[in-house]
Design a protein around this motif. Structure first.
Motif, PDB file in Angstrom:
ATOM      1  N   TYR A  60       0.832  -1.207   0.000  1.00 31.06           N
ATOM      2  CA  TYR A  60       0.000   0.000   0.000  1.00 31.06           C
ATOM      3  C   TYR A  60       0.871   1.263   0.000  1.00 31.06           C
ATOM      4  CZ  TYR A  60      -3.261   3.569   1.589  1.00 31.06           C
ATOM      5  OH  TYR A  60      -4.001   4.715   1.690  1.00 31.06           O
ATOM      6  N   ILE A  61       1.888   1.294   0.872  1.00 35.96           N
ATOM      7  CA  ILE A  61       2.746   2.475   0.952  1.00 35.96           C
ATOM      8  C   ILE A  61       3.538   2.656  -0.338  1.00 35.96           C
ATOM      9  CG2 ILE A  61       4.705   3.515   2.166  1.00 35.96           C
ATOM     10  CD1 ILE A  61       3.718   2.138   4.721  1.00 35.96           C
ATOM     11  N   TYR A  62       4.040   1.543  -0.872  1.00 34.05           N
ATOM     12  CA  TYR A  62       4.817   1.611  -2.117  1.00 34.05           C
ATOM     13  C   TYR A  62       3.976   2.166  -3.262  1.00 34.05           C
ATOM     14  CZ  TYR A  62       7.519   0.070  -6.169  1.00 34.05           C
ATOM     15  OH  TYR A  62       8.214   0.022  -7.349  1.00 34.05           O
ATOM     16  N   ASP A  63       2.777   1.632  -3.440  1.00 35.25           N
ATOM     17  CA  ASP A  63       1.900   2.094  -4.517  1.00 35.25           C
ATOM     18  C   ASP A  63       1.516   3.557  -4.327  1.00 35.25           C
ATOM     19  OD1 ASP A  63       1.989  -0.397  -5.680  1.00 35.25           O
ATOM     20  OD2 ASP A  63       0.081  -1.066  -4.821  1.00 35.25           O
ATOM     21  N   SER A  64       1.340   3.972  -3.075  1.00 37.96           N
ATOM     22  CA  SER A  64       0.966   5.366  -2.796  1.00 37.96           C
ATOM     23  C   SER A  64       2.105   6.323  -3.148  1.00 37.96           C
ATOM     24  CB  SER A  64       0.598   5.527  -1.324  1.00 37.96           C
ATOM     25  OG  SER A  64      -0.518   4.723  -0.985  1.00 37.96           O
ATOM     26  N   LEU A  65       3.333   5.910  -2.852  1.00 37.36           N
ATOM     27  CA  LEU A  65       4.482   6.768  -3.146  1.00 37.36           C
ATOM     28  C   LEU A  65       4.832   6.769  -4.626  1.00 37.36           C
ATOM     29  CD1 LEU A  65       6.862   5.882  -0.155  1.00 37.36           C
ATOM     30  CD2 LEU A  65       5.398   7.891  -0.405  1.00 37.36           C
ATOM     31  N   LYS A  66       4.527   5.677  -5.320  1.00 42.60           N
ATOM     32  CA  LYS A  66       4.885   5.550  -6.737  1.00 42.60           C
ATOM     33  C   LYS A  66       3.857   6.194  -7.650  1.00 42.60           C
ATOM     34  CE  LYS A  66       6.571   2.088 -10.029  1.00 42.60           C
ATOM     35  NZ  LYS A  66       6.777   0.633 -10.286  1.00 42.60           N
ATOM     36  N   SER A  67       2.673   6.466  -7.148  1.00 36.89           N
ATOM     37  CA  SER A  67       1.602   7.011  -7.990  1.00 36.89           C
ATOM     38  C   SER A  67       1.954   8.416  -8.466  1.00 36.89           C
ATOM     39  CB  SER A  67       0.288   7.049  -7.206  1.00 36.89           C
ATOM     40  OG  SER A  67       0.385   7.971  -6.139  1.00 36.89           O
ATOM     41  N   PRO A  68       1.367   8.867  -9.588  1.00 37.18           N
ATOM     42  CA  PRO A  68       1.640  10.231 -10.095  1.00 37.18           C
ATOM     43  C   PRO A  68       1.351  11.303  -9.059  1.00 37.18           C
ATOM     44  CG  PRO A  68       0.499   8.929 -11.748  1.00 37.18           C
ATOM     45  CD  PRO A  68       0.491   8.106 -10.497  1.00 37.18           C
ATOM     46  N   ASP A  69       0.280  11.130  -8.281  1.00 33.83           N
ATOM     47  CA  ASP A  69      -0.024  12.046  -7.187  1.00 33.83           C
ATOM     48  C   ASP A  69       0.493  11.412  -5.900  1.00 33.83           C
ATOM     49  OD1 ASP A  69      -1.385  13.833  -8.877  1.00 33.83           O
ATOM     50  OD2 ASP A  69      -3.202  12.608  -8.749  1.00 33.83           O
ATOM     51  N   VAL A  70       1.718  11.731  -5.549  1.00 31.01           N
ATOM     52  CA  VAL A  70       2.387  11.084  -4.422  1.00 31.01           C
ATOM     53  C   VAL A  70       1.560  11.255  -3.155  1.00 31.01           C
ATOM     54  CG1 VAL A  70       4.473  11.008  -3.035  1.00 31.01           C
ATOM     55  CG2 VAL A  70       4.620  11.520  -5.474  1.00 31.01           C
ATOM     56  N   ALA A  71       1.239  10.124  -2.509  1.00 33.22           N
ATOM     57  CA  ALA A  71       0.498  10.138  -1.243  1.00 33.22           C
ATOM     58  C   ALA A  71       1.411   9.572  -0.162  1.00 33.22           C
ATOM     59  CB  ALA A  71      -0.781   9.314  -1.362  1.00 33.22           C
ATOM     60  N   ARG A  72       1.865  10.424   0.752  1.00 35.30           N
ATOM     61  CA  ARG A  72       2.802  10.006   1.779  1.00 35.30           C
ATOM     62  C   ARG A  72       2.065   9.544   3.025  1.00 35.30           C
ATOM     63  NH1 ARG A  72       7.955  13.968   1.898  1.00 35.30           N
ATOM     64  NH2 ARG A  72       8.732  12.118   2.990  1.00 35.30           N
ATOM     65  N   THR A  73       2.740   8.776   3.859  1.00 33.43           N
ATOM     66  CA  THR A  73       2.100   8.163   5.029  1.00 33.43           C
ATOM     67  C   THR A  73       1.601   9.194   6.034  1.00 33.43           C
ATOM     68  OG1 THR A  73       4.282   7.933   6.066  1.00 33.43           O
ATOM     69  CG2 THR A  73       3.449   6.057   4.806  1.00 33.43           C
ATOM     70  N   ASP A  74       2.223  10.359   6.079  1.00 30.06           N
ATOM     71  CA  ASP A  74       1.807  11.390   7.034  1.00 30.06           C
ATOM     72  C   ASP A  74       1.221  12.615   6.346  1.00 30.06           C
ATOM     73  OD1 ASP A  74       4.128  12.236   5.858  1.00 30.06           O
ATOM     74  OD2 ASP A  74       5.327  12.242   7.691  1.00 30.06           O
ATOM     75  N   SER A  75       0.772  12.436   5.099  1.00 29.68           N
ATOM     76  CA  SER A  75       0.050  13.473   4.338  1.00 29.68           C
ATOM     77  C   SER A  75       0.929  14.655   3.919  1.00 29.68           C
ATOM     78  CB  SER A  75      -1.150  14.010   5.145  1.00 29.68           C
ATOM     79  OG  SER A  75      -2.041  12.952   5.445  1.00 29.68           O
ATOM     80  N   ARG A  76       2.230  14.518   4.037  1.00 27.89           N
ATOM     81  CA  ARG A  76       3.103  15.596   3.589  1.00 27.89           C
ATOM     82  C   ARG A  76       3.184  15.626   2.063  1.00 27.89           C
ATOM     83  NH1 ARG A  76       8.720  14.604   5.488  1.00 27.89           N
ATOM     84  NH2 ARG A  76       8.048  12.459   5.902  1.00 27.89           N
ATOM     85  N   LYS A  77       3.578  16.780   1.531  1.00 33.41           N
ATOM     86  CA  LYS A  77       3.890  16.875   0.115  1.00 33.41           C
ATOM     87  C   LYS A  77       5.238  16.211  -0.138  1.00 33.41           C
ATOM     88  CE  LYS A  77       1.373  21.229  -0.464  1.00 33.41           C
ATOM     89  NZ  LYS A  77       1.471  22.658  -0.862  1.00 33.41           N
ATOM     90  N   TYR A  78       5.516  15.928  -1.396  1.00 28.22           N
ATOM     91  CA  TYR A  78       6.761  15.232  -1.731  1.00 28.22           C
ATOM     92  C   TYR A  78       7.995  16.028  -1.322  1.00 28.22           C
ATOM     93  CZ  TYR A  78       7.447  18.419  -5.672  1.00 28.22           C
ATOM     94  OH  TYR A  78       7.654  19.538  -6.441  1.00 28.22           O
ATOM     95  N   ASN A  79       7.863  17.371  -1.251  1.00 34.63           N
ATOM     96  CA  ASN A  79       9.007  18.229  -0.937  1.00 34.63           C
ATOM     97  C   ASN A  79       8.880  18.888   0.430  1.00 34.63           C
ATOM     98  OD1 ASN A  79       6.920  19.963  -1.493  1.00 34.63           O
ATOM     99  ND2 ASN A  79       8.059  21.252  -2.917  1.00 34.63           N
ATOM    100  N   GLN A  80       8.160  18.254   1.327  1.00 34.89           N
ATOM    101  CA  GLN A  80       7.884  18.853   2.639  1.00 34.89           C
ATOM    102  C   GLN A  80       8.563  18.076   3.752  1.00 34.89           C
ATOM    103  OE1 GLN A  80       3.705  19.196   3.495  1.00 34.89           O
ATOM    104  NE2 GLN A  80       4.031  20.428   5.327  1.00 34.89           N
ATOM    105  N   PHE A  81       9.273  18.798   4.633  1.00 39.81           N
ATOM    106  CA  PHE A  81       9.899  18.200   5.800  1.00 39.81           C
ATOM    107  C   PHE A  81       8.878  17.963   6.897  1.00 39.81           C
ATOM    108  CE2 PHE A  81      13.849  19.675   3.965  1.00 39.81           C
ATOM    109  CZ  PHE A  81      14.787  18.766   4.440  1.00 39.81           C
ATOM    110  N   ARG A  82       9.203  17.023   7.779  1.00 37.45           N
ATOM    111  CA  ARG A  82       8.441  16.916   9.010  1.00 37.45           C
ATOM    112  C   ARG A  82       8.728  18.146   9.876  1.00 37.45           C
ATOM    113  NH1 ARG A  82      10.483  10.923  10.254  1.00 37.45           N
ATOM    114  NH2 ARG A  82      12.093  11.722   8.857  1.00 37.45           N
ATOM    115  N   PRO A  83       7.777  18.549  10.739  1.00 41.31           N
ATOM    116  CA  PRO A  83       8.004  19.749  11.559  1.00 41.31           C
ATOM    117  C   PRO A  83       9.272  19.611  12.396  1.00 41.31           C
ATOM    118  CG  PRO A  83       5.713  19.054  11.687  1.00 41.31           C
ATOM    119  CD  PRO A  83       6.443  17.959  10.978  1.00 41.31           C
ATOM    120  N   LEU A  84      10.022  20.695  12.470  1.00 42.15           N
ATOM    121  CA  LEU A  84      11.240  20.750  13.273  1.00 42.15           C
ATOM    122  C   LEU A  84      11.162  21.941  14.209  1.00 42.15           C
ATOM    123  CD1 LEU A  84      13.874  20.143  10.458  1.00 42.15           C
ATOM    124  CD2 LEU A  84      13.231  18.508  12.214  1.00 42.15           C
ATOM    125  N   LYS A  85      11.779  21.806  15.357  1.00 41.58           N
ATOM    126  CA  LYS A  85      11.854  22.898  16.307  1.00 41.58           C
ATOM    127  C   LYS A  85      13.303  23.052  16.744  1.00 41.58           C
ATOM    128  CE  LYS A  85       9.621  24.661  20.506  1.00 41.58           C
ATOM    129  NZ  LYS A  85       8.641  24.372  21.578  1.00 41.58           N
TER     130      LYS A  85
END
Length: 292
Positions: free
Chosen positions: A10-35
């Motif tokens: 499921y994760i592989y197919d989601s990441l490989k699709s034209p509209d990338v769907a990441r496990t935590d709903s981030r965009k393909y070019n988005q970092f996880r929050p940092l402080k």
């Protein structure tokens, strides 16, 4: 972390699709929050503390010494200590070597020059805390820590303050060591705001099919086909630019176009990351907490 076959698919197919769907709903070019916070270690010339969403925490301290050499390999020393790991473990040693090399390859030696003969020697000590048990046992921990430690080092170097030199900078015929002012209020930054020099930042990019993603999570790393470690400095791609094995599965060959796509993404996000880090480093001493 071990995913079931269904989860992996499921994760592989989601990441490989034209509209990338990441496990935590981030965009393909988005970092996880940092402080991040700075200036909190009183006995260091520079310091930073950076937190990641998965509870990883990196503390970086910079201390300066005076030495009679201009050899960058002796002027920059990085040591990494990781919770749950021996100081001489391959993970600590490899990460120390990786960060040291990236700094030496890009550091402006004039930034460290005191006089004609003497230079500042930097000791960069990094402590990584709060590592989940699954994370410690993974085979890709080294590359997962690179971006975090790189950003922590960047902030610590940008906030490093050094005492004001009171002796002459022309000491070609003088044997005495440099002397400094005792007034810390007159200290100066190692990297001045007017300087064009910035430490190199390292970004980890994951590859799935023809798609690339920044800052892959642990779940995503389990299905990645390949990965890159890419350096960024002064709005340009710089060494290292190398492939890395992020996944626990066998890596697949990548195309030249995929590498170019990863480099273009780092160019795209590198400048905003540098801007955010600089904004934190430029805050006053008592303005500790910042997020980006």
């Amino acid at each position: 972390m071990v995913l079931s076959p269904a989860e992996r698919s499921y994760i592989y197919d989601s990441l490989k699709s034209p509209d990338v769907a990441r496990t935590d709903s981030r965009k393909y070019n988005q970092f996880r929050p940092l402080k991040a916070t700075c200036y909190f270690l009183p006995n260091s010339n520079g310091s930073s503390r950076i937190f990641k969403a998965d509870s990883l925490e990196c503390i970086t301290s910079v201390k300066a010494n005076v030495i009679k050499t201009k050899d960058l390999s002796q002027l920059i020393n990085v040591e990494v200590d990781i919770q749950g790991q021996r100081d001489d473990s391959p993970l600590c040693q490899d990460l120390s070597t990786f960060l040291t090399k990236s700094l030496i390859d890009s550091f402006d030696v004039k930034t460290l020059q005191l006089t004609d003969k003497f230079y500042y020697q930097l000791f960069i000590d990094i402590v990584i805390l709060s590592i989940p048990a699954d994370f410690q046992n993974s085979s890709y921990t080294l590359y997962s820590l690179i971006s975090l430690t790189s950003m922590g080092t960047y902030l610590a170097l940008k906030t490093t303050r050094l005492p004001l030199l009171t002796s002459s900078t022309n000491d070609k015929e003088i044997e005495e060591e440099p002397s400094f002012s005792d007034d810390w209020e007159s200290s100066t930054y190692l990297i001045s705001k007017e300087s064009n020099f910035k430490p190199t930042l390292l970004f980890i990019v994951g590859v799935v099919g023809n798609n690339v993603i920044i800052d892959p999570s642990m779940e995503e790393e389990e299905v990645l086909e390949h990965g890159f470690c890419i350096g960024f400095n002064n709005n340009k791609i710089v060494p290292p630019v190398q492939s890395v094995m992020l996944s626990t599965v066998d890596g697949k060959a990548f195309s030249q176009s995929t590498l170019f796509k990863a480099m273009d993404m780092v160019k795209e996000i590198g400048a905003p990351v540098v801007e955010a880090l600089d904004a934190i480093a430029d805050q006053e001493f008592d303005e500790f907490d910042s997020a980006f």
